[in-house]
Scaffold this motif. Structure first.
Motif, PDB file in Angstrom:
ATOM      1  N   VAL A 145     -16.815   2.054   1.651  1.00 58.75           N
ATOM      2  CA  VAL A 145     -16.231   3.536   2.108  1.00 58.75           C
ATOM      3  C   VAL A 145     -17.320   4.361   2.104  1.00 58.75           C
ATOM      4  O   VAL A 145     -17.789   4.806   0.916  1.00 58.75           O
ATOM      5  N   LEU A 197      -6.077  14.915  -5.063  1.00 56.42           N
ATOM      6  CA  LEU A 197      -6.520  13.647  -4.309  1.00 56.42           C
ATOM      7  C   LEU A 197      -8.135  13.563  -4.229  1.00 56.42           C
ATOM      8  O   LEU A 197      -8.870  12.721  -4.439  1.00 56.42           O
ATOM      9  N   LEU A 209       0.837  -1.178  -0.079  1.00 56.25           N
ATOM     10  CA  LEU A 209      -0.175   0.108  -0.069  1.00 56.25           C
ATOM     11  C   LEU A 209       0.861   1.297  -0.146  1.00 56.25           C
ATOM     12  O   LEU A 209       0.577   2.290  -0.716  1.00 56.25           O
ATOM     13  N   ALA A 219      -9.674  -0.660  -7.056  1.00 58.68           N
ATOM     14  CA  ALA A 219      -9.031  -1.044  -5.475  1.00 58.68           C
ATOM     15  C   ALA A 219      -9.928  -1.053  -4.293  1.00 58.68           C
ATOM     16  O   ALA A 219      -9.637  -1.620  -3.404  1.00 58.68           O
ATOM     17  N   ILE A 235     -13.942   6.082  -4.785  1.00 61.48           N
ATOM     18  CA  ILE A 235     -13.442   5.489  -3.486  1.00 61.48           C
ATOM     19  C   ILE A 235     -14.801   5.406  -2.654  1.00 61.48           C
ATOM     20  O   ILE A 235     -15.219   4.174  -2.239  1.00 61.48           O
ATOM     21  N   GLY A 293      -0.343   0.498  -9.675  1.00 61.79           N
ATOM     22  CA  GLY A 293      -1.390  -0.031  -8.878  1.00 61.79           C
ATOM     23  C   GLY A 293      -2.681  -0.185  -9.678  1.00 61.79           C
ATOM     24  O   GLY A 293      -2.766   0.238 -10.858  1.00 61.79           O
TER      25      GLY A 293
HETATM   26  C1  HEM Z   1      -7.983  10.030  -1.827  1.00 62.39           C
HETATM   27  C2  HEM Z   1      -7.848   9.073  -0.932  1.00 62.39           C
HETATM   28  C3  HEM Z   1      -7.386   7.618  -1.210  1.00 62.39           C
HETATM   29  C4  HEM Z   1      -6.269   7.092  -2.124  1.00 62.39           C
HETATM   30  C5  HEM Z   1      -5.389   7.999  -3.123  1.00 62.39           C
HETATM   31  C6  HEM Z   1      -6.377   6.153  -1.939  1.00 62.39           C
HETATM   32  C7  HEM Z   1      -5.198   5.001  -2.628  1.00 62.39           C
HETATM   33  C8  HEM Z   1      -4.999   3.885  -2.496  1.00 62.39           C
HETATM   34  C9  HEM Z   1      -4.046   3.179  -3.330  1.00 62.39           C
HETATM   35  C10 HEM Z   1      -2.984   3.778  -4.115  1.00 62.39           C
HETATM   36  C11 HEM Z   1      -4.126   1.768  -2.990  1.00 62.39           C
HETATM   37  C12 HEM Z   1      -3.434   0.627  -3.566  1.00 62.39           C
HETATM   38  C13 HEM Z   1      -4.213  -0.082  -4.806  1.00 62.39           C
HETATM   39  C14 HEM Z   1      -3.683  -1.218  -5.027  1.00 62.39           C
HETATM   40  O1  HEM Z   1      -3.092  -1.905  -4.217  1.00 62.39           O
HETATM   41  O2  HEM Z   1      -3.459  -1.564  -6.177  1.00 62.39           O
HETATM   42  C15 HEM Z   1      -5.271   1.671  -1.973  1.00 62.39           C
HETATM   43  C16 HEM Z   1      -5.894   0.517  -1.429  1.00 62.39           C
HETATM   44  C17 HEM Z   1      -6.688   0.619  -0.414  1.00 62.39           C
HETATM   45  N1  HEM Z   1      -7.283   1.683   0.267  1.00 62.39           N
HETATM   46 FE1  HEM Z   1      -7.171   3.432  -0.583  1.00 62.39          FE
HETATM   47  N2  HEM Z   1      -7.178   5.460  -0.967  1.00 62.39           N
HETATM   48  C18 HEM Z   1      -7.852   6.496  -0.850  1.00 62.39           C
HETATM   49  C19 HEM Z   1      -8.902   6.460   0.371  1.00 62.39           C
HETATM   50  C20 HEM Z   1      -9.394   5.355   1.011  1.00 62.39           C
HETATM   51  C21 HEM Z   1     -10.119   5.178   1.983  1.00 62.39           C
HETATM   52  C22 HEM Z   1     -10.940   6.606   2.597  1.00 62.39           C
HETATM   53  C23 HEM Z   1     -10.130   4.110   2.513  1.00 62.39           C
HETATM   54  C24 HEM Z   1     -11.071   3.401   3.840  1.00 62.39           C
HETATM   55  C25 HEM Z   1     -11.302   4.363   4.832  1.00 62.39           C
HETATM   56  C26 HEM Z   1      -9.364   3.078   1.999  1.00 62.39           C
HETATM   57  C27 HEM Z   1      -8.886   1.971   1.979  1.00 62.39           C
HETATM   58  C28 HEM Z   1      -8.101   1.133   1.270  1.00 62.39           C
HETATM   59  C29 HEM Z   1      -7.797  -0.015   1.678  1.00 62.39           C
HETATM   60  C30 HEM Z   1      -8.167  -1.068   2.515  1.00 62.39           C
HETATM   61  C31 HEM Z   1      -6.840  -0.565   0.700  1.00 62.39           C
HETATM   62  C32 HEM Z   1      -6.378  -1.760   0.343  1.00 62.39           C
HETATM   63  C33 HEM Z   1      -6.955  -2.736  -0.540  1.00 62.39           C
HETATM   64  C34 HEM Z   1      -6.224  -4.195  -0.763  1.00 62.39           C
HETATM   65  O3  HEM Z   1      -5.362  -4.542   0.078  1.00 62.39           O
HETATM   66  O4  HEM Z   1      -6.585  -4.970  -1.574  1.00 62.39           O
HETATM   67  N3  HEM Z   1      -8.571   4.147   0.895  1.00 62.39           N
HETATM   68  N4  HEM Z   1      -5.655   3.048  -1.647  1.00 62.39           N
END
Ligand code: HEM
Length: 146
Positions: free
Chosen positions: A103, A136, A71, A97, A143, A91
């Motif tokens: 969410v 962002l 991550l 993702a 998301i 990614g």
């Molecule tokens: C602008 C806000 C956000 C950005 C830029 C972002 C970005 C990312 C990125 C780059 C990844 C990795 C993708 C990949 O593994 O291919 C990811 C995974 C993830 N994100 Fe976000 N995210 C955001 C908001 C959130 C929020 C609000 C949550 C939950 C509260 C969240 C939960 C997760 C989780 C749990 C993963 C892991 C998924 C997995 O392991 O398969 N994200 N996010």
């Protein structure tokens, strides 16, 4: 006739110099990536930010089964690329993702708050903070799913 040729040559020189000055002024405009401090600073920011998220009871449950190293790597690449740095994000797209996670807006806002804490801690100027959040924020629609 001879004079006017010289005058024209001089004018051309002045115009060329002015254009060059304009162009270099534009090139001197640093990217957000550079102003944030490049990959080293972005990596430090992502480390601290993910630390905040991991400690945040409002949202850390989402990350229970996440490969945190992966991550962090993806976040660094994504931010580096998005701010004009020399990286290529490999990614998944944001919709894929975060699909099926449920969410909500409150979770998204909590995460942005956690990022804000880090940016404040690292003394990132308000202008750069605003620019980063502006990059962002449009991702929210992909998301937040409910
Ligand atoms: C602008 C806000 C956000 C950005 C830029 C972002 C970005 C990312 C990125 C780059 C990844 C990795 C993708 C990949 O593994 O291919 C990811 C995974 C993830 N994100 Fe976000 N995210 C955001 C908001 C959130 C929020 C609000 C949550 C939950 C509260 C969240 C939960 C997760 C989780 C749990 C993963 C892991 C998924 C997995 O392991 O398969 N994200 N996010």
């Amino acid at each position: 006739m001879r004079m006017s040729t010289i005058a024209a040559a001089m004018l051309a020189t002045v115009v060329t110099a002015a254009t060059a000055t304009g162009a270099s002024a534009q090139m001197m405009q640093k990217t957000l990536y550079e102003r944030l401090g490049g990959t080293t600073a972005i990596t430090a920011v992502v480390d601290d930010f993910v630390g905040n998220v991991a400690a945040d009871k409002r949202i850390n449950g989402f990350f229970a089964h996440t490969d945190i190293a992966r991550l962090k790597f993806n976040l660094v690449q994504q931010i580096c690329q998005g701010t004009g740095g020399p990286c290529f994000y490999t990614g998944r797209d944001m919709k894929t993702a975060h699909a099926g996670m449920g969410v909500r807006s409150k979770h998204f806002n909590a995460l942005v708050q956690d990022l804000g804490k880090t940016l404040k801690k690292f003394k990132v100027p308000a202008k750069e903070q605003g620019e980063l959040v502006a990059i962002l924020a449009p991702m929210k629609k992909d998301i937040v799913t409910r």
